[in-house]
Design a protein around this motif. Structure first.
Motif, mmCIF file in Angstrom:
data_model
loop_
_atom_site.group_PDB
_atom_site.id
_atom_site.type_symbol
_atom_site.label_atom_id
_atom_site.label_comp_id
_atom_site.label_asym_id
_atom_site.label_seq_id
_atom_site.Cartn_x
_atom_site.Cartn_y
_atom_site.Cartn_z
ATOM 1 N N GLU A 184 56.882 -1.110 70.841
ATOM 2 C CA GLU A 184 55.670 -1.068 70.035
ATOM 3 C C GLU A 184 55.938 -1.687 68.668
ATOM 4 O OE1 GLU A 184 53.570 2.898 71.975
ATOM 5 O OE2 GLU A 184 54.675 3.085 70.098
ATOM 6 N N ALA A 185 57.203 -1.702 68.278
ATOM 7 C CA ALA A 185 57.651 -2.385 67.061
ATOM 8 C C ALA A 185 59.139 -2.644 67.225
ATOM 9 C CB ALA A 185 57.371 -1.556 65.816
ATOM 10 N N ASP A 186 59.669 -3.579 66.420
ATOM 11 C CA ASP A 186 61.106 -3.867 66.465
ATOM 12 C C ASP A 186 61.885 -3.002 65.484
ATOM 13 O OD1 ASP A 186 60.741 -5.995 68.331
ATOM 14 O OD2 ASP A 186 60.131 -7.310 66.674
ATOM 15 N N VAL A 187 61.313 -2.818 64.299
ATOM 16 C CA VAL A 187 61.996 -2.111 63.215
ATOM 17 C C VAL A 187 61.030 -1.104 62.600
ATOM 18 C CG1 VAL A 187 63.165 -2.371 60.982
ATOM 19 C CG2 VAL A 187 63.393 -4.162 62.721
ATOM 20 N N ALA A 188 61.544 0.053 62.238
ATOM 21 C CA ALA A 188 60.743 1.056 61.540
ATOM 22 C C ALA A 188 61.374 1.338 60.179
ATOM 23 C CB ALA A 188 60.652 2.349 62.354
ATOM 24 N N PRO A 221 65.036 9.751 64.813
ATOM 25 C CA PRO A 221 65.247 9.946 66.253
ATOM 26 C C PRO A 221 66.666 9.577 66.671
ATOM 27 C CG PRO A 221 63.152 8.868 65.849
ATOM 28 C CD PRO A 221 63.860 8.906 64.535
ATOM 29 N N GLU A 222 67.248 10.380 67.550
ATOM 30 C CA GLU A 222 68.641 10.179 67.944
ATOM 31 C C GLU A 222 68.838 8.933 68.793
ATOM 32 O OE1 GLU A 222 70.043 13.716 69.782
ATOM 33 O OE2 GLU A 222 69.916 14.930 67.947
ATOM 34 N N ASN A 223 67.773 8.429 69.419
ATOM 35 C CA ASN A 223 67.935 7.249 70.275
ATOM 36 C C ASN A 223 67.885 5.941 69.496
ATOM 37 O OD1 ASN A 223 65.125 7.632 69.752
ATOM 38 N ND2 ASN A 223 64.632 6.267 71.442
ATOM 39 N N LEU A 224 67.747 6.026 68.157
ATOM 40 C CA LEU A 224 67.694 4.829 67.324
ATOM 41 C C LEU A 224 68.919 4.760 66.426
ATOM 42 C CD1 LEU A 224 63.945 4.953 66.224
ATOM 43 C CD2 LEU A 224 64.922 3.811 68.221
ATOM 44 N N ILE A 225 69.227 3.550 65.971
ATOM 45 C CA ILE A 225 70.289 3.370 64.993
ATOM 46 C C ILE A 225 69.675 2.784 63.738
ATOM 47 C CG2 ILE A 225 72.072 3.049 66.734
ATOM 48 C CD1 ILE A 225 71.944 0.042 66.137
ATOM 49 N N GLY A 226 70.370 2.917 62.611
ATOM 50 C CA GLY A 226 69.798 2.363 61.393
ATOM 51 C C GLY A 226 70.618 2.675 60.171
ATOM 52 N N ARG A 227 69.986 2.478 59.029
ATOM 53 C CA ARG A 227 70.639 2.691 57.736
ATOM 54 C C ARG A 227 69.735 3.530 56.851
ATOM 55 N NH1 ARG A 227 73.983 -1.855 56.898
ATOM 56 N NH2 ARG A 227 74.734 -0.863 54.977
ATOM 57 N N ARG A 228 70.340 4.448 56.121
ATOM 58 C CA ARG A 228 69.583 5.194 55.120
ATOM 59 C C ARG A 228 69.469 4.323 53.880
ATOM 60 N NH1 ARG A 228 69.737 8.754 50.865
ATOM 61 N NH2 ARG A 228 71.935 8.323 50.504
ATOM 62 N N LEU A 229 68.242 4.039 53.484
ATOM 63 C CA LEU A 229 68.001 3.118 52.380
ATOM 64 C C LEU A 229 68.051 3.788 51.022
ATOM 65 C CD1 LEU A 229 65.034 1.051 53.886
ATOM 66 C CD2 LEU A 229 67.467 0.489 53.888
ATOM 67 N N TRP A 279 64.588 5.643 55.748
ATOM 68 C CA TRP A 279 65.443 5.051 56.773
ATOM 69 C C TRP A 279 64.881 3.731 57.278
ATOM 70 C CZ3 TRP A 279 70.042 6.739 59.045
ATOM 71 C CH2 TRP A 279 70.510 7.996 58.615
ATOM 72 N N LEU A 280 65.782 2.809 57.634
ATOM 73 C CA LEU A 280 65.454 1.611 58.380
ATOM 74 C C LEU A 280 66.063 1.792 59.766
ATOM 75 C CD1 LEU A 280 65.639 -2.046 57.192
ATOM 76 C CD2 LEU A 280 66.589 -1.407 59.390
ATOM 77 N N LEU A 281 65.219 1.748 60.801
ATOM 78 C CA LEU A 281 65.640 2.109 62.156
ATOM 79 C C LEU A 281 65.321 0.999 63.143
ATOM 80 C CD1 LEU A 281 64.180 5.717 61.998
ATOM 81 C CD2 LEU A 281 66.618 5.147 61.943
ATOM 82 N N VAL A 282 66.174 0.871 64.170
ATOM 83 C CA VAL A 282 65.984 -0.142 65.207
ATOM 84 C C VAL A 282 66.545 0.403 66.510
ATOM 85 C CG1 VAL A 282 68.200 -1.273 64.751
ATOM 86 C CG2 VAL A 282 66.345 -2.592 65.765
ATOM 87 N N HIS A 283 66.031 -0.074 67.629
ATOM 88 C CA HIS A 283 66.576 0.340 68.922
ATOM 89 C C HIS A 283 67.949 -0.316 69.107
ATOM 90 C CE1 HIS A 283 67.049 0.873 73.253
ATOM 91 N NE2 HIS A 283 66.149 1.829 73.156
#
Length: 308
Positions: free
Chosen positions: A149-153, A161-169, A274-278
């Motif tokens: 539904e999107a590439d990046v949140a 969500p635990e199924n995503l990876i990302g960085r705390r901004l 947070w910046l999150l991505v699958h």
């Protein structure tokens, strides 16, 4: 029912029909499915009739509360969702191996972040990477990145969500703000629990779950609220107009020249950004480029987020 399974497994079954079926099953109405698919109501109605005629089975009961899957429809839904998951996994894995600095990156975030903080980040990114097209989806709820539904949140959250990876901004901090004209006519606010002479703008039932709304409700007596709203943007506007004092993020309030912070709120109301991505997309060149640029750009503006 066996005919439904056989047809789904047949090579001639159209994936677009599965998408149509799932859209109706999830929305519960033809109009909702039409919005999700970007087509008109009559197209959904016509294609559903053709699908049911081809399978020689009724997939939905037409009830007062909407379209409810029949037993055959539930069987089809189970198989269709498996096909959907596989299709999305293929799309993510192939997209994750894309090494081109071109194409589209779909970012979901909130309107408050875009209007008051992120717009310059996006502007800087499209200037540096002219071959990459950004698409913004402005919604309050989390979109499902697994379903593409999107590439990046980019989201404020304490529990990504635990199924995503990302960085705390960074950390978004909040304060109590009022207009200069409003404050000139009233005493200094030393304690919200003793708000003599002051009015407040609070959250209504729709946003009472927010830490900022709870913080204010726990300290201000009910009779001191002049207005309640389900929007932080509306609360900021009301404070600017002199309706009363409002709890808003520092980065939003600092955009308003006529507002002053009368009380900085501690970490009990702070929210991580947070910046999150699958995980399947983390190797995509354009996704990596966006994430790297956004992390650097936001971290250079930590003072705005934290109100320093």
């Amino acid at each position: 029912m066996h005919k439904v399974i056989a047809e789904v497994q047949g090579v001639n079954f159209d994936w677009d029909n599965l998408r149509l079926f799932l859209a109706i099953a999830r929305a519960g109405t033809l109009a909702g499915a039409a919005r999700a698919l970007g087509v008109n109501h009559s197209t959904v109605f016509r294609r559903l009739k053709a699908l049911e005629a081809g399978l020689e089975v009724r997939l939905f009961d037409r009830l007062a509360q909407g379209y409810v899957p029949t037993a055959a429809g539930e069987t089809l839904r189970k198989h269709a969702e498996r096909v959907e998951e596989e299709a999305q996994a293929i799309e993510r894995e192939l997209g994750g191996r894309d090494v081109r600095l071109s194409g589209r990156v779909v970012v979901t975030t909130t309107d408050t972040l875009v209007n008051a903080f992120l717009a310059p980040v996006f502007q800087g990114f499209v200037e540096r990477y002219p071959g990459i097209e950004l698409e913004l989806l402005i919604v309050s709820a989390f979109l499902d990145l697994a379903r593409r539904e999107a590439d990046v949140a980019i989201r404020p959250t304490q529990a990504p969500p635990e199924n995503l990876i990302g960085r705390r901004l960074g950390t978004i901090r909040w304060g109590v703000y009022g207009s200069r004209e409003y404050l000139q006519e009233r005493p200094a606010l030393e304690d919200p629990m003793r708000p003599e002479g002051h009015r407040f703008v609070g959250g209504n039932e729709l946003i009472r779950h927010l830490a900022s709304s709870r913080w204010l409700d726990e300290r201000v007596p009910p009779e001191a609220f002049a207005l309640r709203t389900n929007s932080v943007v509306a609360a900021l506007g009301a404070a600017r107009a002199g309706v009363g004092l409002a709890v808003v993020p520092h980065y939003m309030a600092r955009q308003e020249s006529g507002l002053e912070c009368v009380l900085a709120i501690g970490p009990e109301v702070a929210t991580d950004l947070w910046l999150l991505v699958h995980p399947d997309l983390r190797h995509s060149a354009r996704i990596r480029a966006f994430m790297s640029f956004a992390v650097d750009a936001v971290r250079q503006r930590q003072d705005e987020l934290e109100g320093r």
